[in-house]
Scaffold this motif. Structure first.
Motif, short mmCIF file in Angstrom:
data_model
loop_
_atom_site.label_atom_id
_atom_site.label_comp_id
_atom_site.label_asym_id
_atom_site.label_seq_id
_atom_site.Cartn_x
_atom_site.Cartn_y
_atom_site.Cartn_z
N VAL A 138 0.85 -1.19 0.00
CA VAL A 138 0.00 0.00 0.00
C VAL A 138 0.89 1.24 0.00
N SER A 139 0.60 2.16 -0.89
CA SER A 139 1.39 3.40 -0.93
C SER A 139 0.49 4.55 -1.36
N THR A 140 0.84 5.75 -0.90
CA THR A 140 0.13 6.95 -1.31
C THR A 140 1.15 8.00 -1.72
N HIS A 141 0.75 8.85 -2.64
CA HIS A 141 1.63 9.94 -3.05
C HIS A 141 0.79 11.13 -3.49
N LYS A 142 1.39 12.30 -3.44
CA LYS A 142 0.70 13.53 -3.82
C LYS A 142 1.29 14.06 -5.12
N SER A 143 0.41 14.62 -5.93
CA SER A 143 0.84 15.24 -7.18
C SER A 143 -0.11 16.40 -7.49
N LYS A 144 0.46 17.59 -7.61
CA LYS A 144 -0.32 18.79 -7.91
C LYS A 144 -1.46 18.99 -6.91
N GLY A 145 -1.15 18.72 -5.65
CA GLY A 145 -2.13 18.94 -4.59
C GLY A 145 -3.16 17.84 -4.42
N LYS A 146 -3.05 16.79 -5.22
CA LYS A 146 -4.00 15.69 -5.13
C LYS A 146 -3.31 14.44 -4.58
N THR A 147 -4.09 13.60 -3.89
CA THR A 147 -3.54 12.40 -3.27
C THR A 147 -3.99 11.17 -4.05
N PHE A 148 -3.03 10.31 -4.36
CA PHE A 148 -3.30 9.08 -5.11
C PHE A 148 -2.84 7.88 -4.29
N SER A 149 -3.52 6.77 -4.49
CA SER A 149 -3.18 5.56 -3.72
C SER A 149 -3.00 4.37 -4.65
N ILE A 182 -8.53 11.23 -1.04
CA ILE A 182 -7.95 10.35 -2.06
C ILE A 182 -8.63 10.64 -3.40
N GLU A 183 -7.86 11.12 -4.35
CA GLU A 183 -8.39 11.48 -5.66
C GLU A 183 -8.62 10.24 -6.52
N HIS A 184 -7.67 9.31 -6.48
CA HIS A 184 -7.78 8.12 -7.34
C HIS A 184 -7.09 6.94 -6.66
N VAL A 185 -7.66 5.76 -6.86
CA VAL A 185 -7.11 4.53 -6.28
C VAL A 185 -6.77 3.57 -7.41
N THR A 186 -5.53 3.11 -7.44
CA THR A 186 -5.11 2.10 -8.41
C THR A 186 -4.93 0.78 -7.68
N ILE A 187 -5.68 -0.23 -8.12
CA ILE A 187 -5.66 -1.53 -7.44
C ILE A 187 -5.08 -2.58 -8.38
N HIS A 188 -4.08 -3.29 -7.89
CA HIS A 188 -3.48 -4.39 -8.64
C HIS A 188 -4.04 -5.70 -8.07
N LEU A 189 -4.80 -6.39 -8.89
CA LEU A 189 -5.41 -7.65 -8.43
C LEU A 189 -4.42 -8.80 -8.58
N GLU A 190 -4.38 -9.65 -7.57
CA GLU A 190 -3.49 -10.81 -7.59
C GLU A 190 -4.25 -12.03 -7.08
N PRO A 191 -3.90 -13.22 -7.58
CA PRO A 191 -4.54 -14.43 -7.04
C PRO A 191 -3.98 -14.77 -5.67
N PHE A 192 -4.86 -15.13 -4.77
CA PHE A 192 -4.43 -15.49 -3.42
C PHE A 192 -4.07 -16.96 -3.38
N LEU A 193 -2.96 -17.24 -2.74
CA LEU A 193 -2.50 -18.61 -2.63
C LEU A 193 -2.31 -18.94 -1.16
N ALA A 194 -3.15 -19.82 -0.65
CA ALA A 194 -3.02 -20.26 0.74
C ALA A 194 -2.00 -21.39 0.80
N VAL A 195 -0.84 -21.08 1.33
CA VAL A 195 0.24 -22.06 1.36
C VAL A 195 0.08 -22.97 2.58
N PRO A 196 -0.03 -24.28 2.38
CA PRO A 196 -0.20 -25.19 3.52
C PRO A 196 1.09 -25.35 4.30
N GLU A 197 0.98 -25.93 5.49
CA GLU A 197 2.16 -26.11 6.33
C GLU A 197 3.05 -27.24 5.82
#
Length: 279
Positions: A138-149, A182-197
């Motif tokens: 998770v990260s946020t940054h500002k550009s031209k007075g706007k906040t992006f995530s 928050i002006e805009h949110v960019t979401i990167h979708l990833e497959p979840f992998l439940a790793v067994p013991e």
């Protein structure tokens, strides 16, 4: 002499009256369970001085016999884990009992997002959305007075793109609803992998193939442990390798990403973790 006796009697009577009133006041407090404001103020100060307590809320106190009961509410950072919150509560209770040994304390904790970094707020919002299996980077940054995530959201690897996209839309809506700046949110979708013991046996042939790929990179000074383990239709690969200590972290990141991509092109359904070390 008579006037002196009269004045002395008045003074003595006044003193006795004051003492009697104080005694009546203290006795009435004990009989009616009332706690003095000074004691409540003292408890509030003790709690305020306890590390990690953001704010002190309502304090309800009463006396029953020789025991003082206190019901207090404290505010903690919204990203505080349950274990950490419990630890802070114990600390508050112990601090009060050090000063008021005959006390019994009940503590309620509430989250507050005041002065909490945006990244932590976003993480907490996203991880509580139904269908989200994990959140990272998770990260946020500002550009031209706007906040992006930007954030990476993990979803069930078996669901289709439409369902995954719907989850990401809900995540985005909740973030912008809760954090209007928050002006805009960019979401990167990833497959979840439940790793067994436990895994199936190691795949030595795969490990040899990976070694061949790694040997193509002169930047890798030493190839350490390579472990490839099978479960279901997934191959979990962990790689330890050493790079020149003077390489920039950006260069190392680019190299490991390139290696991961190359391994995936050679080995289907591979989940790869490369642990770079300096040498």
């Amino acid at each position: 002499f008579y006037s002196g006796d009269f004045i002395a009697a008045l003074i003595l009577g006044g003193v006795l009256a004051v003492l009697s009133l104080k005694l009546i006041y203290r006795t009435s407090q004990e009989l009616t369970d009332i706690i003095s404001p000074e004691l409540v103020k003292k408890v509030r100060q003790i709690i305020s001085n306890t590390e990690d307590v953001i704010e002190v809320g309502a304090i309800l106190m009463r006396r029953s016999g020789d025991t003082i009961f206190a019901d207090v509410t404290i505010s903690l950072r919204g990203d505080t884990s349950f274990d950490k919150a419990h630890e802070i509560s114990n600390r508050v209770e112990n601090n009060i009992k050090k000063e008021i040994s005959n006390s019994e304390i009940t503590i309620h904790f509430e989250p507050t997002w005041e002065n909490v970094p945006l990244d932590a707020k976003i993480f907490d919002i996203a991880k509580n959305i139904p269908g989200v299996k994990g959140v990272h980077n998770v990260s946020t940054h500002k550009s031209k007075g706007k906040t992006f995530s930007n954030l990476h959201v993990m979803v069930d690897r078996e669901i289709n793109l439409y369902s995954a996209h719907k989850i990401s839309e809900i995540v985005e809506e909740k973030i912008q609803e809760s954090i209007p700046e928050i002006e805009h949110v960019t979401i990167h979708l990833e497959p979840f992998l439940a790793v067994p013991e436990s895994f199936n046996v190691e795949d030595k042939a795969t490990e040899r193939k990976i070694s061949e790929i790694l040997n193509k990179y002169p930047e890798i000074k030493n190839i350490g442990r390579i472990v490839s383990l099978n479960f279901e239709n997934i191959l979990k690969i962990d790689i330890d390798c050493s790079f020149d200590r003077n390489l920039s972290i950006e260069k190392v990141h680019d190299l490991t990403s390139e290696i991961e991509h190359l391994i995936r092109s050679e080995i289907q359904n591979a989940v790869i973790t490369i642990h770079p070390e300096p040498v």
